[in-house]
Scaffold this motif. Structure first.
Motif, PDB file in Angstrom:
ATOM      1  N   GLN A  23     -32.942 -23.649 -35.463  1.00 18.66           N
ATOM      2  CA  GLN A  23     -32.186 -23.982 -34.271  1.00 18.66           C
ATOM      3  C   GLN A  23     -32.535 -25.381 -33.793  1.00 18.66           C
ATOM      4  O   GLN A  23     -33.683 -25.817 -33.870  1.00 18.66           O
ATOM      5  CB  GLN A  23     -32.469 -22.956 -33.182  1.00 18.66           C
ATOM      6  N   GLY A  24     -31.526 -26.071 -33.265  1.00 18.97           N
ATOM      7  CA  GLY A  24     -31.665 -27.492 -32.947  1.00 18.97           C
ATOM      8  C   GLY A  24     -32.872 -27.847 -32.116  1.00 18.97           C
ATOM      9  O   GLY A  24     -33.678 -28.702 -32.500  1.00 18.97           O
ATOM     10  N   THR A  25     -33.045 -27.211 -30.962  1.00 12.65           N
ATOM     11  CA  THR A  25     -34.139 -27.562 -30.062  1.00 12.65           C
ATOM     12  C   THR A  25     -35.489 -27.283 -30.697  1.00 12.65           C
ATOM     13  O   THR A  25     -36.418 -28.109 -30.613  1.00 12.65           O
ATOM     14  CB  THR A  25     -34.014 -26.768 -28.747  1.00 12.65           C
ATOM     15  N   ARG A  81     -36.232 -27.087 -33.938  1.00  8.86           N
ATOM     16  CA  ARG A  81     -36.481 -28.019 -35.041  1.00  8.86           C
ATOM     17  C   ARG A  81     -36.859 -29.397 -34.517  1.00  8.86           C
ATOM     18  O   ARG A  81     -37.781 -30.049 -35.042  1.00  8.86           O
ATOM     19  CB  ARG A  81     -35.258 -28.102 -35.948  1.00  8.86           C
ATOM     20  N   ARG A  82     -36.155 -29.872 -33.491  1.00 14.88           N
ATOM     21  CA  ARG A  82     -36.464 -31.198 -32.941  1.00 14.88           C
ATOM     22  C   ARG A  82     -37.883 -31.237 -32.389  1.00 14.88           C
ATOM     23  O   ARG A  82     -38.596 -32.237 -32.548  1.00 14.88           O
ATOM     24  CB  ARG A  82     -35.455 -31.568 -31.847  1.00 14.88           C
ATOM     25  N   ARG A  96     -32.377 -24.529 -41.629  1.00 11.47           N
ATOM     26  CA  ARG A  96     -33.173 -25.624 -41.085  1.00 11.47           C
ATOM     27  C   ARG A  96     -33.739 -25.291 -39.716  1.00 11.47           C
ATOM     28  O   ARG A  96     -34.751 -25.843 -39.308  1.00 11.47           O
ATOM     29  CB  ARG A  96     -32.319 -26.896 -40.997  1.00 11.47           C
ATOM     30  N   PHE A 121     -27.685 -25.092 -42.096  1.00 10.55           N
ATOM     31  CA  PHE A 121     -28.067 -25.321 -40.702  1.00 10.55           C
ATOM     32  C   PHE A 121     -28.878 -24.165 -40.142  1.00 10.55           C
ATOM     33  O   PHE A 121     -29.825 -24.375 -39.380  1.00 10.55           O
ATOM     34  CB  PHE A 121     -26.818 -25.567 -39.854  1.00 10.55           C
ATOM     35  N   ASN A 138     -39.440 -19.207 -30.257  1.00  9.27           N
ATOM     36  CA  ASN A 138     -39.180 -20.615 -30.580  1.00  9.27           C
ATOM     37  C   ASN A 138     -40.176 -21.516 -29.856  1.00  9.27           C
ATOM     38  O   ASN A 138     -39.817 -22.335 -29.010  1.00  9.27           O
ATOM     39  CB  ASN A 138     -37.746 -20.997 -30.189  1.00  9.27           C
ATOM     40  N   GLU A 157     -37.606 -28.241 -42.584  1.00 12.91           N
ATOM     41  CA  GLU A 157     -37.076 -27.082 -41.893  1.00 12.91           C
ATOM     42  C   GLU A 157     -38.065 -26.542 -40.871  1.00 12.91           C
ATOM     43  O   GLU A 157     -39.288 -26.668 -41.038  1.00 12.91           O
ATOM     44  CB  GLU A 157     -36.724 -25.983 -42.900  1.00 12.91           C
TER      45      GLU A 157
END
Length: 323
Positions: A205-207, A209-210, A203, A200, A245, A232
């Protein structure tokens, strides 16, 4: 008052040796810090102090050209090591350890700078501070010198904390990886959790990556791979907090391509074409050389040319350091 017995060989200091054997975890933490500092230490008098205490002290003395501190003491506690510099003037500033004012046996104030280092704490901040002192800032590529004979000419310390070289970064990453592999597996559940955590983190951080998944329509920017599970979020300029980010500082990459990108074996040129290191030209990755990068339709989400230029520079430094 006689100076306490000091030796680089802990066996010569029975009290210290006894404590070290009783607290192996603390000893390992102390050992890695000593290894870091000894790797660039210029002085000739260092070692364990044979005190009858509930901690172990290891001390380095400065060289005569030192302008920053009078001596440095390492106090190995059971849960952390305190690296204490006795400095000539009180210091303030973020990232420079903890500044304290203490009193000596005569009741006079003196100043110290402390770094508290737990077993799982990075040594980056400590290493950066070492690079600002005459005693510890020796060129690591040169043969070590001891005492005044053969010492390099003194150079004034840089005005800001030194930056680690690519070779330093590679060496530290290998040490961290070796430590991770060396830790015992206490249960299958712990091992699985560690593996998933690594996946995880890798791959992204969630935001972030999305956002890249949306920008690149869930396809690798280099290969076009559409298997979302192995795509990723790669930072172009290395991650330095939330401000990095940004979509224009990211690429959506297949896991193996991400690894090559981070190792400096794959980069993007100003024409938005893929470049491959010579070492990979005769591998299955060689066919990617010269291929145009897949770009988002939204121009604001496309990689910033300055970010790609900086990554290409970092990639070149990493390849040079790895030779």
């Amino acid at each position: 008052m006689a100076r306490p017995k000091r030796s680089k060989n802990v066996k010569a200091c029975p009290n210290a040796d006894r404590w070290i054997r009783k607290h192996p975890d603390a000893a390992r933490n102390l050992g890695r810090i000593i290894k870091l500092m000894n790797g660039c230490y210029e002085g000739g008098y260092q070692g364990y102090i044979n005190r009858a205490t509930n901690f172990v002290e290891y001390r380095f003395d400065p060289i005569e050209e030192e302008r920053h501190f009078q001596h440095v003491q390492l106090f190995a506690r059971q849960k952390h090591v305190v690296v204490r510099f006795t400095v000539f003037a009180k210091r303030t500033g973020k990232g420079l350890g903890i500044s304290k004012t203490l009193k000596n046996a005569h009741g006079h104030d003196y100043y110290v700078l402390e770094f508290h280092v737990a077993a799982d704490t990075s040594l980056d901040a400590l290493e950066a501070f070492l690079s600002t002192t005459a005693t510890f800032s020796r060129d690591r590529t040169a043969p070590p010198s001891r005492g005044s004979a053969g010492r390099r000419p003194y150079k004034a310390a840089p005005t800001s904390l030194g930056q680690p070289t690519p070779r330093d970064a590679i060496d530290r990453a290998e040490l961290v990886a070796a430590k991770e592999l060396a830790e015992p597996i206490t249960s299958e559940g712990d091992a699985r959790e560690r593996e998933l955590r690594a996946v995880f983190l890798r791959r992204g951080q969630g935001t972030f990556r999305r956002a890249l998944l949306n920008a690149y329509e869930k396809r690798c920017a280099v290969t076009g791979c559409a298997m979302e599970e192995i795509l990723e979020a790669a930072h172009i300029i290395p991650y330095k907090g939330d401000e990095t980010n940004r979509c224009d500082n990211g690429l959506l990459l297949r896991a193996d391509i991400h690894t090559l990108f981070d190792l400096g074996l794959l980069w993007i040129n100003p024409e938005m074409k893929i470049e491959i290191a010579n070492a990979l030209q005769r591998t299955e990755y060689g066919k990617l050389h010269g291929k145009r990068l897949r770009l988002p339709t939204d121009t604001a989400s496309r990689p910033h040319p300055k970010h790609l230029e900086r990554h290409a520079q970092i990639a070149s430094e990493l390849r040079e350091a790895g030779r």
